[in-house]
Design a protein around this motif. Structure first.
Motif, PDB file in Angstrom:
ATOM      1  N   ALA A 256       0.824  -1.212   0.000  1.00 38.71           N
ATOM      2  CA  ALA A 256       0.000   0.000   0.000  1.00 38.71           C
ATOM      3  C   ALA A 256       0.856   1.259   0.000  1.00 38.71           C
ATOM      4  O   ALA A 256       0.527   2.246  -0.677  1.00 38.71           O
ATOM      5  CB  ALA A 256      -0.925  -0.009   1.219  1.00 38.71           C
ATOM      6  N   VAL A 257       1.955   1.258   0.746  1.00 35.45           N
ATOM      7  CA  VAL A 257       2.855   2.420   0.763  1.00 35.45           C
ATOM      8  C   VAL A 257       3.416   2.662  -0.635  1.00 35.45           C
ATOM      9  O   VAL A 257       3.445   3.807  -1.119  1.00 35.45           O
ATOM     10  CB  VAL A 257       3.999   2.212   1.776  1.00 35.45           C
ATOM     11  N   GLU A 258       3.857   1.603  -1.305  1.00 38.29           N
ATOM     12  CA  GLU A 258       4.408   1.752  -2.650  1.00 38.29           C
ATOM     13  C   GLU A 258       3.351   2.224  -3.639  1.00 38.29           C
ATOM     14  O   GLU A 258       3.590   3.133  -4.447  1.00 38.29           O
ATOM     15  CB  GLU A 258       5.001   0.423  -3.117  1.00 38.29           C
ATOM     16  N   ALA A 259       2.154   1.630  -3.583  1.00 40.69           N
ATOM     17  CA  ALA A 259       1.086   2.023  -4.506  1.00 40.69           C
ATOM     18  C   ALA A 259       0.690   3.480  -4.293  1.00 40.69           C
ATOM     19  O   ALA A 259       0.536   4.247  -5.259  1.00 40.69           O
ATOM     20  CB  ALA A 259      -0.125   1.109  -4.316  1.00 40.69           C
ATOM     21  N   THR A 260       0.533   3.881  -3.039  1.00 41.44           N
ATOM     22  CA  THR A 260       0.116   5.247  -2.730  1.00 41.44           C
ATOM     23  C   THR A 260       1.178   6.254  -3.139  1.00 41.44           C
ATOM     24  O   THR A 260       0.873   7.305  -3.723  1.00 41.44           O
ATOM     25  CB  THR A 260      -0.169   5.375  -1.219  1.00 41.44           C
ATOM     26  N   SER A 261       2.437   5.950  -2.843  1.00 43.02           N
ATOM     27  CA  SER A 261       3.523   6.865  -3.201  1.00 43.02           C
ATOM     28  C   SER A 261       3.657   6.993  -4.715  1.00 43.02           C
ATOM     29  O   SER A 261       3.864   8.097  -5.237  1.00 43.02           O
ATOM     30  CB  SER A 261       4.847   6.367  -2.615  1.00 43.02           C
ATOM     31  N   SER A 262       3.543   5.885  -5.417  1.00 41.39           N
ATOM     32  CA  SER A 262       3.693   5.904  -6.870  1.00 41.39           C
ATOM     33  C   SER A 262       2.580   6.701  -7.533  1.00 41.39           C
ATOM     34  O   SER A 262       2.828   7.465  -8.478  1.00 41.39           O
ATOM     35  CB  SER A 262       3.706   4.468  -7.413  1.00 41.39           C
ATOM     36  N   MET A 263       1.348   6.541  -7.065  1.00 42.83           N
ATOM     37  CA  MET A 263       0.243   7.294  -7.655  1.00 42.83           C
ATOM     38  C   MET A 263       0.395   8.783  -7.388  1.00 42.83           C
ATOM     39  O   MET A 263      -0.015   9.619  -8.197  1.00 42.83           O
ATOM     40  CB  MET A 263      -1.096   6.790  -7.098  1.00 42.83           C
ATOM     41  N   GLY A 264       0.996   9.127  -6.256  1.00 45.06           N
ATOM     42  CA  GLY A 264       1.192  10.537  -5.937  1.00 45.06           C
ATOM     43  C   GLY A 264       2.104  11.248  -6.901  1.00 45.06           C
ATOM     44  O   GLY A 264       2.051  12.483  -7.025  1.00 45.06           O
ATOM     45  N   GLY A 265       2.961  10.495  -7.613  1.00 43.35           N
ATOM     46  CA  GLY A 265       3.837  11.123  -8.594  1.00 43.35           C
ATOM     47  C   GLY A 265       3.080  11.855  -9.684  1.00 43.35           C
ATOM     48  O   GLY A 265       3.586  12.820 -10.266  1.00 43.35           O
ATOM     49  N   GLN A 266       1.828  11.428  -9.963  1.00 48.07           N
ATOM     50  CA  GLN A 266       1.042  12.066 -11.020  1.00 48.07           C
ATOM     51  C   GLN A 266       0.567  13.467 -10.643  1.00 48.07           C
ATOM     52  O   GLN A 266       0.186  14.255 -11.516  1.00 48.07           O
ATOM     53  CB  GLN A 266      -0.173  11.210 -11.364  1.00 48.07           C
ATOM     54  N   ILE A 267       0.571  13.776  -9.348  1.00 48.08           N
ATOM     55  CA  ILE A 267       0.123  15.101  -8.930  1.00 48.08           C
ATOM     56  C   ILE A 267       1.271  15.955  -8.407  1.00 48.08           C
ATOM     57  O   ILE A 267       1.052  17.069  -7.941  1.00 48.08           O
ATOM     58  CB  ILE A 267      -0.972  15.002  -7.839  1.00 48.08           C
ATOM     59  N   MET A 268       2.500  15.433  -8.496  1.00 47.08           N
ATOM     60  CA  MET A 268       3.647  16.161  -7.964  1.00 47.08           C
ATOM     61  C   MET A 268       4.345  16.959  -9.065  1.00 47.08           C
ATOM     62  O   MET A 268       4.847  16.377 -10.015  1.00 47.08           O
ATOM     63  CB  MET A 268       4.634  15.182  -7.309  1.00 47.08           C
ATOM     64  N   PRO A 269       4.352  18.295  -8.981  1.00 47.24           N
ATOM     65  CA  PRO A 269       5.124  19.085  -9.942  1.00 47.24           C
ATOM     66  C   PRO A 269       6.604  18.748  -9.814  1.00 47.24           C
ATOM     67  O   PRO A 269       7.030  18.221  -8.777  1.00 47.24           O
ATOM     68  CB  PRO A 269       4.835  20.528  -9.506  1.00 47.24           C
ATOM     69  N   PRO A 270       7.437  18.980 -10.827  1.00 43.12           N
ATOM     70  CA  PRO A 270       7.121  19.822 -11.977  1.00 43.12           C
ATOM     71  C   PRO A 270       6.475  19.101 -13.155  1.00 43.12           C
ATOM     72  O   PRO A 270       5.776  19.719 -13.945  1.00 43.12           O
ATOM     73  CB  PRO A 270       8.493  20.339 -12.397  1.00 43.12           C
TER      74      PRO A 270
END
Length: 671
Positions: A256-270
């Motif tokens: 779950a930590v890996e899945a959540t962190s990876s999906m967060g990359g789509q909303i992280m600038p730049p």
């Protein structure tokens, strides 16, 4: 995806992928063709590669069959039809001849079939429902009825206009998205993943819950350059999930930590995910405005994930890696610092007002030059000679101001000759493999963009969006919260079967205009839809990112999805807070003080959510403390009279009492 870097792909697939990447680079650099032709050939290459890689039942092919080769060749041939007869197609727009009719119909069927092979039935069935609505909507009840359209009108709209499969999503895929996927592929091939892992381990690996914090940092950083959550899970998860399990984290929590962190990359600038580029094009705002709006929510998202990891480690008594086993982050940066230059240059260009197309092209060019230049520099003995080489290479690149992108192509050609002379085939293989992998990584994004254009075309033809938006507006007149909840549920349900990009395009076409009509700021309304499209990949029962982590973690995808919801609570809370307090996305003119207060309130709210969900702060929470933490967080989210005051007061009482009790227990233990 099959045909990884470790297996030898079939020649037709390999050279087809290389041709695809080279075509995209040349058209982005020199614009020799009209955008309509580029979109058509882009879709043609996508169909060609999908038919070579996947069989009729969606299975991966070890080698393409004769039938696959013929279908792929036909798709490319039909794509070039738009080039050869470009002027004629413009002249007879809306009035197809027999050849147009056949090519348009077959191409549409191929796009549906390619999407089915690549990602299953869910998205094709949704798009087929829209086609059926266009053809038979005149027979529906009055509330949903339209005037009726013939099959020829539908085919013309979907296969030859710029509002069908060659619409805005395909335009963005064929320009911005492909370049950024290629940019990420080059950085990954050059060793960016190892750099991020070493920096993350050296920075936080030795702290409490260090292995999981490494996952948050490395996956978040990698996500900023590849923009694909599921692909990020598969790549970085191979390292981070076993590391977390080794140090005591439960398998489902590690996944779950890996899945959540990876999906967060789509909303992280730049860079963010592909949706950010589509959003900028859809609402006609500079890309930098999207990144500004996403910055604070992205920080809150990763803060929450980091905090949940820290609290879980405290609750379970988990420690970090031994200090002496952690690499030095400074040493890692010193050995591969040059890999950060393209990323820095990309950020500077994006925030200096350059278009994403130009910034992506220059970032990609700089990455290639650095990779190849590093292969040459290692053969230069004295340090002074290496410095002179890099200075000369930098000055050569500076001639871009006078000669344009041609100067970069000449430099790459010269470096290629030098590498061949030095027998550095490994560096050239890295470049070629990045071109190949970038084309393969672009397939799911590109095919989804092409197919979802069907929905945009039908909505534009029939005016269906105004009907649905009207219902949402009527509901919102009584309760904005209900409209938001309805929009959220729509995103989550759609996301159970389709990727983030089509999810955003569908809901932004229908629901976002309604939210705008209800007074939600433009960017905030689209960000609301975007965020819940991402959350759909973490939401059971489908939860694509969670199921991607499942075989690596050796745990149930459903259990990983449930834990992901707990960890990613900020992804559900922050969009609602942004609607009621647009300052959270740097919208509105309330001033700096209001923005600071909203950010403080959001940080406190997500922290309380985390404490309540995990049941731990300085020590384990009692059941009533968990309820109080969740209640205080809820009060801070609601934008009603006195809710902020009540939430802050309850939080102060809860945290103050817990801190006092913890200090007292420690004092008694010492005594």
């Amino acid at each position: 995806m099959m045909n990884s870097a470790n297996t030898r792909p079939h020649a037709l697939i390999f050279y087809g992928a290389l041709a695809f990447s080279i075509f995209q680079i040349v058209t982005a650099a020199f614009s020799p063709l009209s955008t309509t032709v580029v979109r058509a050939i882009h879709v043609g290459f996508l169909l060609f590669l999908v038919y070579q890689l996947y069989g009729a039942r969606g299975q991966s092919l070890s080698r393409p069959s004769v039938w696959s080769m013929l279908l792929g060749a036909l798709a490319l041939l039909f794509a070039f039809y738009h080039w050869w007869f470009e002027a004629d197609l413009i002249y007879r727009a809306g009035d197809m001849n027999q050849a147009d009719w056949v090519i348009g119909s077959v191409t549409l069927v191929m796009v549906f079939d390619a999407a089915r092979r690549l990602m299953g039935w869910a998205l094709p069935l949704i798009c087929l429902a829209f086609v059926a609505y266009a053809l038979f909507g005149q027979y529906l009840p009055d509330a949903l009825m339209h005037r009726g359209y013939g099959l020829d009108q539908v085919v013309s709209q979907l296969a030859f206009s710029t509002e069908g499969i060659y619409g805005t999503p395909t335009y963005v895929s064929s320009s911005y998205i492909f370049l950024f996927i290629l940019f990420g592929a080059f950085l990954e091939q050059a060793g960016m993943l190892k750099l991020f892992n070493d920096v993350a381990i050296g920075s936080v690996g030795h702290t409490r819950g260090g292995p999981a914090k490494v996952s948050v940092l490395s996956s978040g950083m990698m996500g900023t350059i590849n923009g694909s959550g599921v692909a990020n899970v598969v790549s970085t998860g191979q390292f981070t999930i076993p590391l977390m399990k080794k140090f005591g984290y439960r398998a489902e929590f590690a996944g779950a930590v890996e899945a959540t962190s990876s999906m967060g990359g789509q909303i992280m600038p730049p860079v963010m995910g592909a949706v950010a580029f589509i959003m900028a094009e859809t609402i006609n705002v500079p890309y930098v405005e999207i990144t500004k709006a996403a910055l604070i929510p992205a920080v809150l998202y990763f803060f929450t994930v980091f905090l949940m990891v820290h609290l879980e480690a405290g609750r379970a008594g988990l420690h970090g890696l031994p200090k002496d086993e952690c690499p030095s982050p400074l040493a890692a940066l010193k050995s591969r610092w040059y890999l950060l230059l393209p990323l820095v240059a990309l950020v500077v260009m994006l925030f200096s007002g350059f278009t994403p197309l130009f910034a992506g092209m220059m970032g990609l060019a700089l990455t290639v030059v650095l990779i190849m230049g590093n292969g040459i520099a290692r053969h230069l003995g004295p340090k002074g000679l290496r410095y002179a080489f890099w200075i000369g290479l930098g000055l050569a690149c500076a001639t871009f101001n006078q000669f344009g992108i041609t100067a970069i192509f000449v430099i790459v050609a010269v470096l290629t000759v030098l590498l061949l002379a030095k027998r550095e085939q490994g560096i050239l293989a890295t470049v070629v493999n990045a071109l190949y992998q970038g084309a393969l990584h672009a397939l799911p994004v590109g095919v989804a963009c092409a197919l979802v254009g069907v929905i945009i075309g039908v909505i534009s033809l029939t005016g269906a969006a105004t009907i649905v938006a009207g219902y949402i507006i009527q509901l919102g007149e009584h309760s904005l919260l209900l409209s938001l909840a309805l929009t959220m549920l729509t995103c989550l349900v759609l996301g159970m079967g389709i990727p983030t990009i089509p999810n955003y395009i569908i809901t932004s076409s229908i629901a976002a205009p309604a939210l705008l009509e209800l007074g939600v700021p433009l960017i905030v309304s689209h960000m609301f839809v975007f965020y819940f499209g991402i959350m759909a990949d973490l939401t059971p029962p489908v939860a694509l990112a969670a199921f991607a982590a499942s075989p690596i973690a050796k745990a149930s995808g459903l259990k990983i999805g449930i834990r992901s919801l707990q960890i990613a609570i900020a992804g559900f809370v922050v969009p609602y807070m942004a609607v009621y307090a647009p300052e959270l996305m740097l919208q509105g003119d309330a001033g700096l003080a209001a923005t600071v207060f909203v950010v403080f309130k959001a940080l406190l709210a997500v922290s309380l959510w985390g404490m309540g969900a995990i049941g731990y702060w300085l020590a384990p929470f009692a059941w009533w403390e968990r309820l109080a933490a969740v209640a205080a967080a809820a009060l801070l989210v609601f934008s009603l009279p006195l809710t902020d005051e009540l939430g802050l007061g309850l939080a102060a009482l809860l945290l103050g009492r817990h801190w006092w009790w913890y200090r007292r227990q420690r004092a008694l233990a010492v005594a």
